[in-house]
Write an enzyme that holds these catalytic residues in place. Structure first.
Site, PDB file in Angstrom:
ATOM      1  CG  HIS A   1      -2.137   0.960   0.891  1.00  7.74           C
ATOM      2  ND1 HIS A   1      -2.091   2.257   1.441  1.00  7.74           N
ATOM      3  CD2 HIS A   1      -3.418   0.797   0.848  1.00  7.74           C
ATOM      4  CE1 HIS A   1      -3.150   2.910   0.986  1.00  7.74           C
ATOM      5  NE2 HIS A   1      -4.050   2.017   0.802  1.00  7.74           N
TER       6      HIS A   1
ATOM      7  CG  ASP B   1      -8.684  -4.532  -2.412  1.00  7.35           C
ATOM      8  OD1 ASP B   1      -9.867  -4.367  -2.061  1.00  7.35           O
ATOM      9  OD2 ASP B   1      -8.020  -3.533  -3.126  1.00  7.35           O
TER      10      ASP B   1
HETATM   11  N1  CMC Z   1       4.217  -7.682  -4.898  1.00  7.40           N
HETATM   12  C1  CMC Z   1       5.533  -7.691  -5.023  1.00  7.40           C
HETATM   13  N2  CMC Z   1       6.108  -6.485  -4.923  1.00  7.40           N
HETATM   14  C2  CMC Z   1       5.767  -5.264  -4.416  1.00  7.40           C
HETATM   15  C3  CMC Z   1       4.327  -5.216  -4.360  1.00  7.40           C
HETATM   16  C4  CMC Z   1       3.356  -6.409  -4.506  1.00  7.40           C
HETATM   17  N3  CMC Z   1       2.026  -6.441  -4.330  1.00  7.40           N
HETATM   18  N4  CMC Z   1       3.949  -3.991  -3.973  1.00  7.40           N
HETATM   19  C5  CMC Z   1       5.199  -3.123  -3.986  1.00  7.40           C
HETATM   20  N5  CMC Z   1       6.097  -4.109  -4.339  1.00  7.40           N
HETATM   21  C6  CMC Z   1       7.501  -3.736  -4.434  1.00  7.40           C
HETATM   22  C7  CMC Z   1       7.861  -2.853  -5.775  1.00  7.40           C
HETATM   23  O1  CMC Z   1       8.207  -3.756  -6.575  1.00  7.40           O
HETATM   24  C8  CMC Z   1       8.982  -1.951  -5.181  1.00  7.40           C
HETATM   25  O2  CMC Z   1      10.067  -2.872  -4.890  1.00  7.40           O
HETATM   26  P1  CMC Z   1      11.435  -1.972  -5.240  1.00  7.40           P
HETATM   27  O3  CMC Z   1      11.746  -1.038  -4.334  1.00  7.40           O
HETATM   28  O4  CMC Z   1      12.526  -3.032  -5.207  1.00  7.40           O
HETATM   29  O5  CMC Z   1      11.370  -1.381  -6.565  1.00  7.40           O
HETATM   30  C9  CMC Z   1       8.418  -1.394  -3.613  1.00  7.40           C
HETATM   31  O6  CMC Z   1       7.719  -2.892  -3.427  1.00  7.40           O
HETATM   32  C10 CMC Z   1       7.636  -0.091  -3.562  1.00  7.40           C
HETATM   33  O7  CMC Z   1       6.472  -0.329  -4.721  1.00  7.40           O
HETATM   34  P2  CMC Z   1       5.874   0.654  -5.216  1.00  7.40           P
HETATM   35  O8  CMC Z   1       5.141   0.296  -6.490  1.00  7.40           O
HETATM   36  O9  CMC Z   1       6.857   1.776  -5.678  1.00  7.40           O
HETATM   37  O10 CMC Z   1       4.896   1.293  -4.275  1.00  7.40           O
HETATM   38  P3  CMC Z   1       3.479   1.908  -4.525  1.00  7.40           P
HETATM   39  O11 CMC Z   1       3.400   2.829  -3.297  1.00  7.40           O
HETATM   40  O12 CMC Z   1       3.675   2.991  -5.894  1.00  7.40           O
HETATM   41  O13 CMC Z   1       2.221   1.355  -5.114  1.00  7.40           O
HETATM   42  C11 CMC Z   1       0.603  -0.450  -4.446  1.00  7.40           C
HETATM   43  C12 CMC Z   1       1.346   0.633  -4.013  1.00  7.40           C
HETATM   44  C13 CMC Z   1      -0.786  -0.650  -3.807  1.00  7.40           C
HETATM   45  C14 CMC Z   1      -0.137  -0.008  -6.031  1.00  7.40           C
HETATM   46  C15 CMC Z   1       1.488  -1.679  -4.847  1.00  7.40           C
HETATM   47  O14 CMC Z   1       1.656  -2.126  -3.480  1.00  7.40           O
HETATM   48  C16 CMC Z   1       0.882  -2.922  -5.679  1.00  7.40           C
HETATM   49  O15 CMC Z   1       0.790  -2.757  -6.758  1.00  7.40           O
HETATM   50  N6  CMC Z   1       0.033  -3.863  -4.801  1.00  7.40           N
HETATM   51  C17 CMC Z   1      -0.672  -4.640  -5.416  1.00  7.40           C
HETATM   52  C18 CMC Z   1      -2.274  -4.461  -5.848  1.00  7.40           C
HETATM   53  C19 CMC Z   1      -3.202  -4.153  -4.615  1.00  7.40           C
HETATM   54  O16 CMC Z   1      -3.117  -5.000  -3.855  1.00  7.40           O
HETATM   55  N7  CMC Z   1      -3.658  -2.920  -4.646  1.00  7.40           N
HETATM   56  C20 CMC Z   1      -4.728  -2.682  -3.762  1.00  7.40           C
HETATM   57  C21 CMC Z   1      -4.205  -1.310  -2.867  1.00  7.40           C
HETATM   58  S1  CMC Z   1      -5.329  -1.172  -1.427  1.00  7.40           S
HETATM   59  C22 CMC Z   1      -6.900  -0.840  -1.735  1.00  7.40           C
HETATM   60  C23 CMC Z   1      -7.105   0.419  -2.638  1.00  7.40           C
HETATM   61  O17 CMC Z   1      -6.126   1.315  -2.967  1.00  7.40           O
HETATM   62  O18 CMC Z   1      -8.184   0.099  -3.580  1.00  7.40           O
END
Ligand code: CMC
Length: 432
Positions: free
Chosen positions: A308, A367
């Site tokens: 998140h 989720d």
């Molecule tokens: N699985 C594997 N690696 C992950 C994941 C994941 N679900 N989420 C983040 N990472 C890694 C990412 O690769 C990055 O690694 P590095 O620093 O080595 O490059 C690090 O963690 C930070 O990730 P980010 O993409 O920069 O983080 P963000 O804040 O931009 O993204 C997020 C947040 C929720 C989009 C992301 O965690 C994600 O894609 N999660 C899966 C989708 C999900 O469950 N979404 C629902 C969110 S909660 C409800 C809502 O908002 O609706």
């Protein structure tokens, strides 16, 4: 108390500029750099708004480090166990918990707006038989502006309030109608003698030939999921609603924009994606392989329902849902999801002890478990994000109303760092 002043220095130009650090009641302050471009001649760059506060708000507070979520100051854990969805809706809209009389009046207002214009049914029937319910929701909600065109005056607070009530009231009717279209059954009229959640289940599962009596646990579980999804501060869809509304667009169009933003798998679409993922993993013995895929930088696969932007601790909503998941599956012995829950619990356990996830503070989010509950209640997978949208409508309209009554509201208009060609002369087509 006077704002703390932070000085930004442009060493090359030998200039420095002072900016006030604005603080709220809780959480970190935000540097007010709104005059930076005028003062210094450059912008700030913050893709994904990692360090940008876009507005003042008094609705929801999150402490992502500690895993705290408050609606108007009330901890989510208390609201989840003690409140009803419409009481929470009142709280988010009007800033305080209602008295009994206020709540009765509010419930009456919402139930008196649940019907759809009959012409909307024709609009719905124009969709292809297998259209995704989120596509229908987006289109139908946007089209509501055509039905209330005469009364649209976003500068009139009374009109704004009526629109908010209409949206909260009609969203379950539209969502259930989209489902009925998908399964090829007649659209059911709302029943105003039922509570919000029970009415929704009635519109989903009753038919003209057979009533549907939702069990108390199903209604309770729905009530809880709706409370947990009702608002979440300046997330992507809420910010989309605010940005759309900042131009003075009508609320139905703004909420349709929010629905579109919610649909993505990185946001509300994740609940559907979690179930796809669990089914793909299939068995506990495959968990390690999928964890490796999630860690592999060359593989686009991510563990859906994990991570998140704001929570760097267990998402408090996921904690609550996880508990209820067990109860729901025990009470619905017919639901075939116990193996999926076991798989989810195992996946969570392995991920939470894996260095990659620990280092990046990736915890299960709201989720991760919600789809398992929805499925046990008989709600099909393509409706999961629609359910999220029904609940989040309350948050969207609360933010839209807050923004529209804020004298500081101006059209949202970010800038860019331009990377295209410099000035060049037009070349006639014969010479290209
Ligand atoms: N699985 C594997 N690696 C992950 C994941 C994941 N679900 N989420 C983040 N990472 C890694 C990412 O690769 C990055 O690694 P590095 O620093 O080595 O490059 C690090 O963690 C930070 O990730 P980010 O993409 O920069 O983080 P963000 O804040 O931009 O993204 C997020 C947040 C929720 C989009 C992301 O965690 C994600 O894609 N999660 C899966 C989708 C999900 O469950 N979404 C629902 C969110 S909660 C409800 C809502 O908002 O609706």
């Amino acid at each position: 108390m006077a704002d703390q002043i932070i000085t930004i220095s442009d060493k090359a130009a030998g200039k420095s500029f002072d900016y006030p650090l604005k603080t709220g009641t809780l959480g970190p302050g935000a540097l007010d750099i709104s005059s930076l471009y005028r003062d210094a001649g450059f912008f700030t760059y913050d893709p994904g708004f990692m360090a940008t506060a876009s507005c003042h708000s008094a609705i929801t507070f999150i402490d992502g480090e500690k895993g705290v979520l408050l609606y108007r100051g009330y901890p989510i854990e208390q609201l989840a166990t003690k409140s009803s969805f419409l009481e929470v809706a009142y709280l988010l809209l009007y800033a305080n918990l209602p008295t009994e009389e206020e709540l009765n009046h509010f419930e009456h207002l919402i139930t008196s707006h649940t019907m759809l214009n009959e012409n909307l049914k024709r609009f719905l029937s124009g969709f292809h038989y297998d259209a995704h319910p989120m596509a229908m929701l987006c289109g139908v909600v946007g089209s509501l502006s055509a039905f209330y065109h005469e009364s649209i005056d976003v500068n009139d607070p009374r009109y704004r309030e009526v629109s908010a009530h209409r949206l909260i009231a009609k969203m379950p009717t539209i969502a259930a109608a989209a489902y009925k279209h998908f399964v090829g059954e007649p659209i059911m009229y709302p029943r105003n003698d039922l509570r919000y959640g029970a009415n929704f289940l009635h519109m989903m599962f009753a038919t003209p030939c057979a009533d549907y009596e939702p069990g108390l646990l199903a209604e309770k579980a729905l009530n809880l999921l709706f409370i947990l999804h009702a608002d979440h501060e300046q997330n992507a869809s809420t910010s989309t609603v605010r940005l759309a509304g900042s131009s003075g667009a009508n609320p139905f169009a703004c909420i349709a924009a929010g629905i579109a933003s919610l649909w993505g798998p990185a946001h509300g679409g994740a609940n559907e994606a979690v179930l796809d993922m669990l089914e793909e993993i299939g068995h506990v013995k495959n968990v390690a392989k999928f964890i490796d895929k999630a860690k592999d930088k060359d593989d686009p696969f991510r563990l859906m329902g994990f991570g998140h932007r704001v929570y760097k601790n267990y998402d408090p909503r996921a904690k609550i849902i996880r508990e209820v998941c067990h109860q729901v599956l025990e009470e619905f012995p017919g639901a075939s999801d116990s193996p999926l829950l076991e798989l989810a619990v195992k996946l969570e356990e392995i991920a939470l002890s894996d260095e990659y996830f620990v280092e990046r503070k990736l915890y299960p989010n709201v989720d991760f478990y919600s789809g398992i509950i929805y499925r046990a209640l008989g709600i099909p997978r393509n409706m999961f994000t629609v359910m999220f949208a029904v609940a989040r409508t309350v948050g969207w309209v609360s933010h839209w109303m807050e923004m529209m009554s804020d004298p500081a509201n101006r059209i949202g208009r970010p800038r860019q760092i331009y990377h295209g060609p410099g000035v060049r002369d037009y070349v006639p087509i014969s010479k290209r």
